[in-house]
Structure formats: C-alpha cells, structure tokens
Design a protein around this motif. Structure first.
Motif, PDB file in Angstrom:
ATOM      1  N   VAL A 190       0.898  -1.180  -0.071  1.00  0.00           N
ATOM      2  CA  VAL A 190       0.058   0.026   0.102  1.00  0.00           C
ATOM      3  C   VAL A 190       0.903   1.283  -0.083  1.00  0.00           C
ATOM      4  CG1 VAL A 190      -1.800  -1.121   1.201  1.00  0.00           C
ATOM      5  CG2 VAL A 190      -0.160   0.259   2.581  1.00  0.00           C
ATOM      6  N   ALA A 191       0.442   2.216  -0.627  1.00  0.00           N
ATOM      7  CA  ALA A 191       1.144   3.571  -0.544  1.00  0.00           C
ATOM      8  C   ALA A 191       1.154   4.215   0.654  1.00  0.00           C
ATOM      9  CB  ALA A 191       0.353   4.551  -1.478  1.00  0.00           C
ATOM     10  N   SER A 192       0.385   4.203   1.491  1.00  0.00           N
ATOM     11  CA  SER A 192       0.286   4.625   2.711  1.00  0.00           C
ATOM     12  C   SER A 192      -0.472   3.746   3.880  1.00  0.00           C
ATOM     13  CB  SER A 192      -0.047   6.024   2.928  1.00  0.00           C
ATOM     14  OG  SER A 192      -0.370   6.662   4.164  1.00  0.00           O
ATOM     15  N   VAL A 193       0.075   3.431   4.965  1.00  0.00           N
ATOM     16  CA  VAL A 193      -0.481   2.433   5.716  1.00  0.00           C
ATOM     17  C   VAL A 193      -1.683   3.270   6.477  1.00  0.00           C
ATOM     18  CG1 VAL A 193      -0.276   1.237   7.999  1.00  0.00           C
ATOM     19  CG2 VAL A 193       1.383   0.800   6.128  1.00  0.00           C
ATOM     20  N   PRO A 194      -1.141   4.260   7.025  1.00  0.00           N
ATOM     21  CA  PRO A 194      -2.383   5.393   7.686  1.00  0.00           C
ATOM     22  C   PRO A 194      -3.538   5.425   6.916  1.00  0.00           C
ATOM     23  CG  PRO A 194      -0.450   6.128   8.444  1.00  0.00           C
ATOM     24  CD  PRO A 194       0.010   5.176   7.157  1.00  0.00           C
ATOM     25  N   GLU A 195      -3.252   5.987   5.448  1.00  0.00           N
ATOM     26  CA  GLU A 195      -4.429   6.112   4.442  1.00  0.00           C
ATOM     27  C   GLU A 195      -5.111   4.934   4.279  1.00  0.00           C
ATOM     28  OE1 GLU A 195      -3.089   8.089   1.051  1.00  0.00           O
ATOM     29  OE2 GLU A 195      -2.263   9.732   2.152  1.00  0.00           O
TER      30      GLU A 195
ATOM     31  N   ALA B 250       2.576  -3.021  17.761  1.00  0.00           N
ATOM     32  CA  ALA B 250       2.829  -4.241  18.508  1.00  0.00           C
ATOM     33  C   ALA B 250       4.405  -4.574  18.104  1.00  0.00           C
ATOM     34  CB  ALA B 250       1.683  -5.543  18.129  1.00  0.00           C
ATOM     35  N   LEU B 251       5.108  -3.734  17.394  1.00  0.00           N
ATOM     36  CA  LEU B 251       6.511  -4.073  16.802  1.00  0.00           C
ATOM     37  C   LEU B 251       7.446  -3.432  17.604  1.00  0.00           C
ATOM     38  CD1 LEU B 251       8.358  -5.402  14.974  1.00  0.00           C
ATOM     39  CD2 LEU B 251       8.013  -3.653  13.365  1.00  0.00           C
ATOM     40  N   GLY B 252       7.240  -2.184  17.797  1.00  0.00           N
ATOM     41  CA  GLY B 252       8.165  -1.287  18.563  1.00  0.00           C
ATOM     42  C   GLY B 252       9.392  -0.513  17.610  1.00  0.00           C
TER      43      GLY B 252
ATOM     44  N   GLU C 287       8.888   3.771  12.643  1.00  0.00           N
ATOM     45  CA  GLU C 287       7.465   3.688  11.482  1.00  0.00           C
ATOM     46  C   GLU C 287       6.433   3.419  11.888  1.00  0.00           C
ATOM     47  OE1 GLU C 287       7.176   2.429   6.882  1.00  0.00           O
ATOM     48  OE2 GLU C 287       9.054   2.011   8.077  1.00  0.00           O
ATOM     49  N   THR C 288       6.334   2.087  12.589  1.00  0.00           N
ATOM     50  CA  THR C 288       5.012   1.645  13.138  1.00  0.00           C
ATOM     51  C   THR C 288       4.528   2.594  14.068  1.00  0.00           C
ATOM     52  OG1 THR C 288       6.517  -0.039  14.467  1.00  0.00           O
ATOM     53  CG2 THR C 288       5.552  -0.851  12.254  1.00  0.00           C
ATOM     54  N   CYS C 289       5.239   3.058  14.936  1.00  0.00           N
ATOM     55  CA  CYS C 289       4.578   3.801  15.992  1.00  0.00           C
ATOM     56  C   CYS C 289       3.794   5.019  15.403  1.00  0.00           C
ATOM     57  CB  CYS C 289       5.816   4.440  16.933  1.00  0.00           C
ATOM     58  SG  CYS C 289       5.376   5.665  18.308  1.00  0.00           S
TER      59      CYS C 289
ATOM     60  N   HIS D  33      16.012   3.399  18.771  1.00  0.00           N
ATOM     61  CA  HIS D  33      14.603   3.654  18.575  1.00  0.00           C
ATOM     62  C   HIS D  33      13.734   4.362  19.938  1.00  0.00           C
ATOM     63  CE1 HIS D  33      14.512   0.528  15.206  1.00  0.00           C
ATOM     64  NE2 HIS D  33      15.134   1.673  15.085  1.00  0.00           N
ATOM     65  N   SER D  34      14.513   4.474  20.697  1.00  0.00           N
ATOM     66  CA  SER D  34      14.071   4.847  22.157  1.00  0.00           C
ATOM     67  C   SER D  34      13.181   6.156  22.291  1.00  0.00           C
ATOM     68  CB  SER D  34      15.126   5.021  23.211  1.00  0.00           C
ATOM     69  OG  SER D  34      16.102   5.777  23.334  1.00  0.00           O
ATOM     70  N   THR D  35      13.618   7.223  21.101  1.00  0.00           N
ATOM     71  CA  THR D  35      13.072   8.592  21.289  1.00  0.00           C
ATOM     72  C   THR D  35      12.557   8.791  19.890  1.00  0.00           C
ATOM     73  OG1 THR D  35      15.184   9.325  20.701  1.00  0.00           O
ATOM     74  CG2 THR D  35      14.470   9.629  23.200  1.00  0.00           C
TER      75      THR D  35
END
Length: 346
Positions: free
Chosen positions: A219-224, A240-242, A245-247, A270-272
């Motif tokens: 997909v071009a955009s997951v949120p869309e 559920a990944l951490g 990008e998924t956040c 990836h902490s911040t």
C-alpha cells in the motif's frame, strides 16, 4: 543445572552447567517446563537493557513446577504448577499498594534484573504476590507464551485501550504480541485490521480473527489504507512491533479522539521516536504505554481461556530444545517463522 549463558553482549551464548539456585525467603525456585523466546530477550542480549549484569542467563516467559519454597512463603508449596508475569512487584512501594505491580518502583524481571528461565531452574521473588496458579488444562508451552506477549497484549487491549465490541482496532506488526492482540480484540467483538510485511503472518492473523489484513509493502500509505477500510480511522491502534515507523503509522491511523497504545519495546536507537504531535493535539488523541500485567489480573484472562473465548495455544509455533534456543535468540531481530517459539526440551 543446564543453562544458556552469555558473558558479553552481542556474542554467542553458551550452554553450560551452573549451580542450582536456592529460594529467597520470600521466593521460590521453579523447575522450568517451558520458556518462550521473545524479542525482549534479544534486546537484552544485544545490550539494550541496563538492568542486565554480565554474565547473564536470559529468559522471562516461563511456566513450571515449584521445586523449593522460601521460609516466608505461605501460598505455594512444592509441586504446584505455576506461571509468572515478566514484571514482578516488590509489594512495598506505592504502586504495588495501589495494585499496579507492572510499574513497581523496585520491580524484578527474571531474565533482566536477575538470571532467567533459559535454564532448568529459576529463582522467582515475592512469590505470594507474583505467582499465578496454572490450571491442569493449560499446558506449559501455552502458559509460557502468556508471560510477556499475551498478557501485555491483554492489558493493552482490555485495560489500556478499553476496547469494546464494534470498534475498529488496528494492530501494527503480527509477531507474538500482535497476534495475541488480534485474538483478544476479536474475542471482545472488535473489528481488527492487521498490518505486517509478511503474507504468512497476515494469513495467521486472518485465521485468528482479523477482519482485514494489509501488507505494508503493498500500500502507498498504511495510515491512509487504515482510514479507508475503517471508514475514518481506528478507535484503538497498537504498535505491536516497536519501531519509529510503526509507532508513527499507528498514531496516524487513528480517528479523532482515538487511542494509540505502545506495546512493542522502543529501545536503543529507537527509544526516542518522532511523533506527529500536531495531529495528537488537533485530534485529541490519547497516547498510552502498556508494560506487562499484574498477577492479580490473570484471573480475568484465565477465565476467557478456560471458557474457550481465548485460545493462546494457537499462537505457539515451534517447540525447541534449550540448546536450540541460542540460535533462536540470536535471530529474533529477523522475525523468523510465525507464532511464538517455546523451549520445551531441557
């Protein structure tokens, strides 16, 4: 006892013989019958957890039989079948007194704050507060898969997300945490959108109750895409990944006044992560963390398991030996296979 030990971060662990542990006055020693191999163990092995002191035995998802009991323990006896949350409370701090052992000020975590369950035996602290009785009908491999991924997902969906029937729930990442969340949200009557980059994991998500599956690479955009299939966005969305990008995708997938629950660990580089704060403010979004689950909340989850509404045994993938856990641990960042990998042969 046989145990997996690493003496330096990012170096191959070894299978060694170590002295059997003895129980603390307030604790027990458990004969480990099953222990899960989790991405959190990988984070510990590469050096992302400051609680770990070397040399170290990993492992925090476990179930077994009580072998020895400390002198101050009153609720447990030798031979009891038990499991334990990956976060244990001290029983004395304000959070423990309020029933929030999962955020205890002096928490213990087997496999992090002290030696864990990649071994024949493990010492567990504050047994009267933190241990959970395991019904005979729940197998050790299933129970081991509960300790981190499943209970964290249960609390994220039920207690933090407060998911109700009819809502749309987006789950970003279909590993052990994500698949657990999908099963739990589906059992509550929610409509689940499962997002991953692997078709085999999306197929498993579908079999566990996901109403819609999305391949993030297609997909071009997951949120869309989530916005489109849900008719305006998810009521609750879980990373559920951490991963940054998924956040971010999870937050941007929400409808107005929706809830983002961060379940996957964000450690190391990836902490911040950057988050779309303007969207959070304008849409009055809620950002929530979820860190394990208290032992006293297991009864609600266990009732759903015993009734058949939840079937965590379906999430158990490969069962391996203690020696094989070394390679499994070292490759957890590659997300191999589907379901949870559990050590059942010692």
């Amino acid at each position: 006892m046989k145990a997996v030990l690493f003496e330096a971060f990012n170096q191959r662990p070894k299978l060694v013989n170590l002295p059997d542990p003895t129980p603390e006055p307030h604790g027990v020693v458990l004969k480990v019958e099953a222990t899960g191999v989790c991405r959190s163990d990988w984070h510990g092995w590469v050096g992302h957890d400051t609680d770990i002191a070397l040399p170290h035995v990993p492992g925090h998802e476990l179930a077994g039989v009580v072998k020895a009991v400390g002198k101050d323990v009153t609720r447990w006896k030798t031979g009891d079948r038990v499991t334990v949350p990956f976060v244990g409370g001290c029983g004395a701090c304000p959070e423990c007194h309020a029933g929030h052992q999962q955020v205890c000020h002096h928490q213990f975590q087997p496999g992090f704050t002290h030696w864990g369950s990649f071994a024949e035996y493990v010492s567990l602290h504050q047994a009267d507060l933190n241990l959970v009785a395991l019904p005979e009908s729940v197998g050790f491999a299933t129970a081991a898969s509960l300790g981190c991924r499943f209970v964290t997902s249960f609390r994220a969906v039920v207690d933090q997300g407060k998911v109700v029937a009819g809502q749309w729930v987006a789950v970003h990442g279909c590993g052990g945490v994500g698949l657990s969340a999908i099963m739990i949200a589906n059992a509550l009557g929610a409509n689940v959108v499962a997002i991953d980059i692997a078709e085999d994991k999306l197929a498993l998500a579908k079999s566990l109750g996901a109403a819609v599956t999305l391949n993030a690479r297609s997909v071009a955009s997951v949120p869309e895409a989530v916005m489109e299939v849900t008719g305006g966005g998810a009521h609750v969305s879980l990373d559920a990944l951490g991963h940054p990008e998924t956040c971010c995708n999870s937050i941007l997938s929400l409808r107005r006044r929706g809830k983002h629950v961060q379940v996957g660990l964000m450690l190391g580089d990836h902490s911040t992560p950057a988050v779309p704060m303007s969207r959070i403010i304008a849409h009055e979004l809620e950002i929530l963390g979820s860190h394990g689950m208290q032992a006293h909340r297991y009864d609600v989850m266990m009732s759903m398991i015993l009734s058949g509404k939840l079937k965590p045994e379906l999430l158990v993938g490969q069962e391996i030996s203690l020696e094989e856990s070394i390679d499994a641990l070292m490759t957890m960042d590659r997300f191999p296979g589907t379901g949870t990998t559990v050590v059942t042969r010692f």
